[in-house]
Design an enzyme around this catalytic site. Structure first.
Site, PDB file in Angstrom:
ATOM      1  N   TRP A  88      -1.972  28.299 -75.983  1.00  0.00           N
ATOM      2  CA  TRP A  88      -1.889  27.631 -74.677  1.00  0.00           C
ATOM      3  C   TRP A  88      -0.542  26.982 -74.401  1.00  0.00           C
ATOM      4  CZ3 TRP A  88      -7.227  24.682 -74.334  1.00  0.00           C
ATOM      5  CH2 TRP A  88      -8.244  25.619 -74.449  1.00  0.00           C
ATOM      6  N   GLN A  98       2.765  26.244 -73.084  1.00  0.00           N
ATOM      7  CA  GLN A  98       3.437  26.855 -71.927  1.00  0.00           C
ATOM      8  C   GLN A  98       4.945  26.753 -72.066  1.00  0.00           C
ATOM      9  OE1 GLN A  98       2.032  24.195 -68.864  1.00  0.00           O
ATOM     10  NE2 GLN A  98       0.119  25.305 -68.552  1.00  0.00           N
ATOM     11  N   GLU A 105      14.083  19.900 -71.659  1.00  0.00           N
ATOM     12  CA  GLU A 105      12.875  19.077 -71.456  1.00  0.00           C
ATOM     13  C   GLU A 105      13.230  17.621 -71.694  1.00  0.00           C
ATOM     14  OE1 GLU A 105       9.607  20.582 -73.797  1.00  0.00           O
ATOM     15  OE2 GLU A 105       9.133  22.104 -72.294  1.00  0.00           O
ATOM     16  N   HIS A 121      -1.262  13.395 -72.666  1.00  0.00           N
ATOM     17  CA  HIS A 121      -0.411  14.005 -71.644  1.00  0.00           C
ATOM     18  C   HIS A 121      -0.763  13.348 -70.314  1.00  0.00           C
ATOM     19  CE1 HIS A 121       1.682  16.853 -69.157  1.00  0.00           C
ATOM     20  NE2 HIS A 121       2.218  17.383 -70.241  1.00  0.00           N
ATOM     21  N   ARG A 177       6.681  10.231 -71.820  1.00  0.00           N
ATOM     22  CA  ARG A 177       5.303  10.687 -71.626  1.00  0.00           C
ATOM     23  C   ARG A 177       4.286   9.548 -71.758  1.00  0.00           C
ATOM     24  NH1 ARG A 177       3.727  16.335 -74.451  1.00  0.00           N
ATOM     25  NH2 ARG A 177       5.064  17.195 -72.849  1.00  0.00           N
ATOM     26  N   HIS A 209      -3.739  15.074 -76.111  1.00  0.00           N
ATOM     27  CA  HIS A 209      -2.949  16.309 -76.096  1.00  0.00           C
ATOM     28  C   HIS A 209      -2.430  16.715 -77.467  1.00  0.00           C
ATOM     29  CE1 HIS A 209      -0.497  19.398 -74.302  1.00  0.00           C
ATOM     30  NE2 HIS A 209       0.633  18.831 -74.714  1.00  0.00           N
ATOM     31  N   ARG A 264       5.643  12.407 -80.240  1.00  0.00           N
ATOM     32  CA  ARG A 264       6.242  13.741 -80.403  1.00  0.00           C
ATOM     33  C   ARG A 264       7.212  14.053 -79.278  1.00  0.00           C
ATOM     34  NH1 ARG A 264       3.981  19.281 -78.374  1.00  0.00           N
ATOM     35  NH2 ARG A 264       3.334  17.851 -76.740  1.00  0.00           N
TER      36      ARG A 264
HETATM   37  C1  LIG Z   1      -2.254  23.028 -73.357  1.00  0.00           C
HETATM   38  C2  LIG Z   1      -1.257  22.846 -74.467  1.00  0.00           C
HETATM   39  C3  LIG Z   1       0.089  23.081 -74.223  1.00  0.00           C
HETATM   40  C4  LIG Z   1       1.022  22.914 -75.268  1.00  0.00           C
HETATM   41  N1  LIG Z   1       2.345  23.206 -75.024  1.00  0.00           N
HETATM   42  C5  LIG Z   1       3.232  23.132 -76.057  1.00  0.00           C
HETATM   43  C6  LIG Z   1       4.594  23.562 -75.886  1.00  0.00           C
HETATM   44  O1  LIG Z   1       4.986  24.028 -74.821  1.00  0.00           O
HETATM   45  N2  LIG Z   1       5.430  23.454 -76.953  1.00  0.00           N
HETATM   46  C7  LIG Z   1       5.032  22.959 -78.169  1.00  0.00           C
HETATM   47  O2  LIG Z   1       5.841  22.877 -79.102  1.00  0.00           O
HETATM   48  N3  LIG Z   1       3.743  22.574 -78.352  1.00  0.00           N
HETATM   49  C8  LIG Z   1       2.842  22.664 -77.339  1.00  0.00           C
HETATM   50  N4  LIG Z   1       1.544  22.297 -77.548  1.00  0.00           N
HETATM   51  C9  LIG Z   1       1.132  21.902 -78.903  1.00  0.00           C
HETATM   52  C10 LIG Z   1       1.087  23.137 -79.796  1.00  0.00           C
HETATM   53  O3  LIG Z   1       0.517  24.202 -79.084  1.00  0.00           O
HETATM   54  C11 LIG Z   1       0.258  22.890 -81.063  1.00  0.00           C
HETATM   55  O4  LIG Z   1       0.636  21.699 -81.672  1.00  0.00           O
HETATM   56  C12 LIG Z   1       0.477  24.010 -82.074  1.00  0.00           C
HETATM   57  O5  LIG Z   1       0.328  25.259 -81.455  1.00  0.00           O
HETATM   58  C13 LIG Z   1      -0.499  23.876 -83.226  1.00  0.00           C
HETATM   59  O6  LIG Z   1      -0.476  25.061 -83.978  1.00  0.00           O
HETATM   60  P1  LIG Z   1      -1.423  25.193 -85.240  1.00  0.00           P
HETATM   61  O7  LIG Z   1      -1.196  26.556 -85.784  1.00  0.00           O
HETATM   62  O8  LIG Z   1      -1.230  24.042 -86.123  1.00  0.00           O
HETATM   63  O9  LIG Z   1      -2.916  25.054 -84.658  1.00  0.00           O
HETATM   64  P2  LIG Z   1      -3.684  25.943 -83.594  1.00  0.00           P
HETATM   65  O10 LIG Z   1      -2.774  26.803 -82.834  1.00  0.00           O
HETATM   66  O11 LIG Z   1      -4.571  25.034 -82.827  1.00  0.00           O
HETATM   67  O12 LIG Z   1      -4.590  26.890 -84.506  1.00  0.00           O
HETATM   68  C14 LIG Z   1      -5.657  26.374 -85.268  1.00  0.00           C
HETATM   69  C15 LIG Z   1      -6.556  27.536 -85.669  1.00  0.00           C
HETATM   70  O13 LIG Z   1      -7.527  27.064 -86.623  1.00  0.00           O
HETATM   71  C16 LIG Z   1      -8.757  27.712 -86.364  1.00  0.00           C
HETATM   72  N5  LIG Z   1      -9.837  26.933 -86.964  1.00  0.00           N
HETATM   73  C17 LIG Z   1     -10.371  25.769 -86.517  1.00  0.00           C
HETATM   74  N6  LIG Z   1     -11.380  25.399 -87.337  1.00  0.00           N
HETATM   75  C18 LIG Z   1     -11.469  26.321 -88.317  1.00  0.00           C
HETATM   76  C19 LIG Z   1     -12.323  26.474 -89.455  1.00  0.00           C
HETATM   77  N7  LIG Z   1     -13.299  25.600 -89.752  1.00  0.00           N
HETATM   78  N8  LIG Z   1     -12.144  27.536 -90.259  1.00  0.00           N
HETATM   79  C20 LIG Z   1     -11.169  28.454 -89.983  1.00  0.00           C
HETATM   80  N9  LIG Z   1     -10.334  28.345 -88.918  1.00  0.00           N
HETATM   81  C21 LIG Z   1     -10.495  27.296 -88.099  1.00  0.00           C
HETATM   82  C22 LIG Z   1      -8.806  27.767 -84.831  1.00  0.00           C
HETATM   83  O14 LIG Z   1      -9.739  28.760 -84.387  1.00  0.00           O
HETATM   84  C23 LIG Z   1      -7.363  28.116 -84.503  1.00  0.00           C
HETATM   85  O15 LIG Z   1      -7.166  29.512 -84.449  1.00  0.00           O
HETATM   86  C24 LIG Z   1       0.601  22.462 -76.535  1.00  0.00           C
HETATM   87  C25 LIG Z   1      -0.754  22.221 -76.763  1.00  0.00           C
HETATM   88  C26 LIG Z   1      -1.678  22.410 -75.749  1.00  0.00           C
HETATM   89  C27 LIG Z   1      -3.132  22.151 -76.035  1.00  0.00           C
END
Ligand SMILES: Cc1cc2nc3c(=O)[nH]c(=O)nc-3n(C[C@H](O)[C@H](O)[C@H](O)COP(=O)(O)OP(=O)(O)OC[C@H]3O[C@@H](n4cnc5c(N)ncnc54)[C@H](O)[C@@H]3O)c2cc1C
Length: 506
Positions: free
Chosen positions: A52, A54, A121, A234, A279, A339, A374
């Site tokens: 998600w 953007q 940004e 956010h 923010r 957020h 952040r």
């Molecule tokens: C709407 C939105 C916009 C954003 N925009 C930005 C941006 O522009 N730039 C930026 O730097 N950051 C942004 N962020 C923050 C950023 O997206 C996240 O911090 C980052 O992507 C987190 O990555 P991750 O791999 O740690 O977790 P995630 O991408 O959340 O992945 C976690 C994974 O774990 C899996 N999971 C959960 N529970 C279990 C379980 N019990 N067993 C196995 N798997 C499990 C989930 O299904 C998921 O696939 C945004 C966040 C949001 C919500």
């Protein structure tokens, strides 16, 4: 005791990566050709916050930029708790990580002459936001998922991690739920990459499943948790009753949109930096409008020429149309939403937690990069960099596959959905944008009672994580970064990190 189902023997002893967002996917691909198991309850990336994102990914790749400058900006945003060494290391890894992502098939936008097209940004002193149109996270997740599908060393298991097994202080396995079956995957190496906690709040931009599962897994295994009270809200999530709430990017204010109250009057004009303030400052101002009797807040974009808003923000415009909103006529209703979690499972420079054999990366981890606040777009960078560093630390470790016959298989009943809604509303009200002693004490008392009743159900972990967050917030009697209490005046010196553990729940 029920007989334990074991995962297929071919998977035993492999590093197990829990979560297929950017952090987990990069870890799995970096480990290749070392075999790994990547588990996620849904197809890779579907429920990931990564998809998600953007805005983009911040990295010092521009000609006028340097990792030192990015580290300085990061530390300045972190309100005294961003660790300068961590910021320097992660910023320094940015360019190599961007190159690795491109090798994995991500194509960041470039200008006609081939150089990266970089966005700016808030609080970044240079243009350093790499993006793929306005759907950066989706493009990254898609490229990583495609690469994983053709990487034979990565075995993808559609399953949810339930519990980590610890033997003599070290990880020795993971219980996973695969369909209706619970089975044990023996391994001495686990990487937590399960994302954040925003789904603990009613108002959130996060995927609904982001309820701190990784914190619960690590906490139950005995890992130290850090800075749990720091949740970034956010300021401009779309207030139309959707769950989760669609995000109206900060870039909209960057293009001149202004915040207005229920009467159409601007309310950021008296505040330094106005509509483009930090923010947390904007989130509190928007929150204050909604807290007024009959109050509300909205983003007025009516200064755009006819058709210009849709051309500049096609995705946001589409979402607004889906809800029957025409921003050319009416200001967009917005309110703050949970957020990004700065706290999490405490890790060292290599992503190691305090439990042997357990690593964490991405939003679930607390590396010390973000401190109390952040800097936008640093989280995708951190997820990609740390996914890579964790894998490099693990690669080559010889793992021993253990047989387990003595572990008790977890039996977890489905929770009543109503309790989950109650908890989320409680977190909005008492552990939200503006906190105070009475609200936090009320939250702690109610969460403790709910937790006792939810024992052995799927709600127990989320309530426990919410309770740890509320307790950490109650203990921090100051205003720092995203943590704001109406009954405190200033940040206390010296700035200190907080730690929490599962043991404090007993
Ligand atoms: C709407 C939105 C916009 C954003 N925009 C930005 C941006 O522009 N730039 C930026 O730097 N950051 C942004 N962020 C923050 C950023 O997206 C996240 O911090 C980052 O992507 C987190 O990555 P991750 O791999 O740690 O977790 P995630 O991408 O959340 O992945 C976690 C994974 O774990 C899996 N999971 C959960 N529970 C279990 C379980 N019990 N067993 C196995 N798997 C499990 C989930 O299904 C998921 O696939 C945004 C966040 C949001 C919500």
């Amino acid at each position: 005791m029920p007989l334990i189902e074991l995962a297929p023997r071919a998977l035993w002893g492999r590093p197990v990566i829990i979560g297929g967002g950017v952090a987990g996917a990069v870890a799995a691909l970096t480990l290749s050709p070392c075999p790994a198991v990547l588990i996620d309850p849904v197809p890779i990336g579907w429920e990931a916050a990564s998809r998600w994102a953007q805005g983009g990914l911040a990295a010092a790749v521009g000609p006028d930029d340097s990792p030192q400058m990015q580290a300085q900006d990061t530390v300045a945003a972190g309100a005294g708790l961003s660790d300068p060494e961590v910021a320097a290391r992660i910023a320094a890894e940015g360019p190599a990580t961007v190159a690795a992502l491109e090798r994995f098939g991500v194509h960041f936008d470039r200008a006609a002459d081939g150089v990266f097209s970089l966005g700016l940004e808030a609080a970044h002193s240079r243009r350093r936001i790499l993006h793929v149109r306005d759907a950066t996270g989706g493009a990254i997740v898609e490229a990583l998922g495609t690469r994983i599908a053709i990487t034979p060393s990565v075995e993808v298991l559609t399953a949810a991690a339930l519990r980590l097994v610890v033997t003599d202080g070290k990880i020795s396995g993971v219980f996973v739920r695969h369909g209706t079956e619970t089975m044990l995957l023996p391994t001495g190496t686990v990487v937590l990459a399960t994302g954040g906690v925003g789904g603990l709040w009613q108002s959130t931009t996060n995927p609904i499943g982001a309820r701190g599962v990784g914190i619960a897994l690590a906490g139950r295994a005995g890992a130290i948790l850090a800075d749990l009270e720091f949740m970034q809200f956010h300021p401009t999530a779309l207030a139309v009753g959707a769950d989760p709430m669609p995000l109206i990017s900060e870039a909209v204010r960057g293009e001149g949109a202004v915040l207005v109250d229920a009467g159409g009057n601007r309310f950021m004009t008296g505040i330094p930096s106005g509509d483009l303030a930090a923010r947390d400052v904007v989130a509190r101002a928007v929150f204050a409008q909604w807290a007024r009797d009959g109050g509300s807040a909205a983003l007025d974009v009516r200064h755009f020429a006819a058709g210009a808003f849709a051309a500049r923000f096609p995705n946001i415009h589409q979402v607004l149309s889906d809800y029957g909103l025409n921003p050319e006529r009416t200001p967009i209703p917005v309110r703050p939403a949970a957020h990004y979690h700065m706290g999490g499972v405490k890790v060292d420079a290599a992503g190691r937690t305090s439990v042997g054999g357990l690593w964490a990366c991405g939003e679930v981890a607390c590396t010390g990069l973000h401190g109390a606040n952040r800097l936008a777009s640093n989280s995708l960078l951190e997820a990609a960099v740390c996914g890579r560093l964790v894998a490099e630390d693990i690669a080559g470790l010889v793992d021993v596959a253990l047989e387990h016959t003595s572990e008790e298989q977890p039996v977890i009943e489905d929770a009543d959905g109503e309790i989950i809604s109650t908890i989320r509303a409680l977190m909005d009200r008492d552990v939200g944008v503006v906190r105070d002693q009475a609200g936090l004490e009320r939250a702690i008392a109610r969460l403790s009672a709910f937790r006792r009743n939810a024992e052995g159900t799927t709600a127990e972990d989320m309530i426990s994580v919410a309770l740890l967050i509320a307790r950490a917030a109650e203990r921090r009697k100051e205003n720092r970064g995203a943590h704001f209490r109406s009954d405190s005046e200033a940040a206390l010196e010296p700035a200190e990190h907080s730690t929490s553990s599962w043991a404090e729940l007993s």
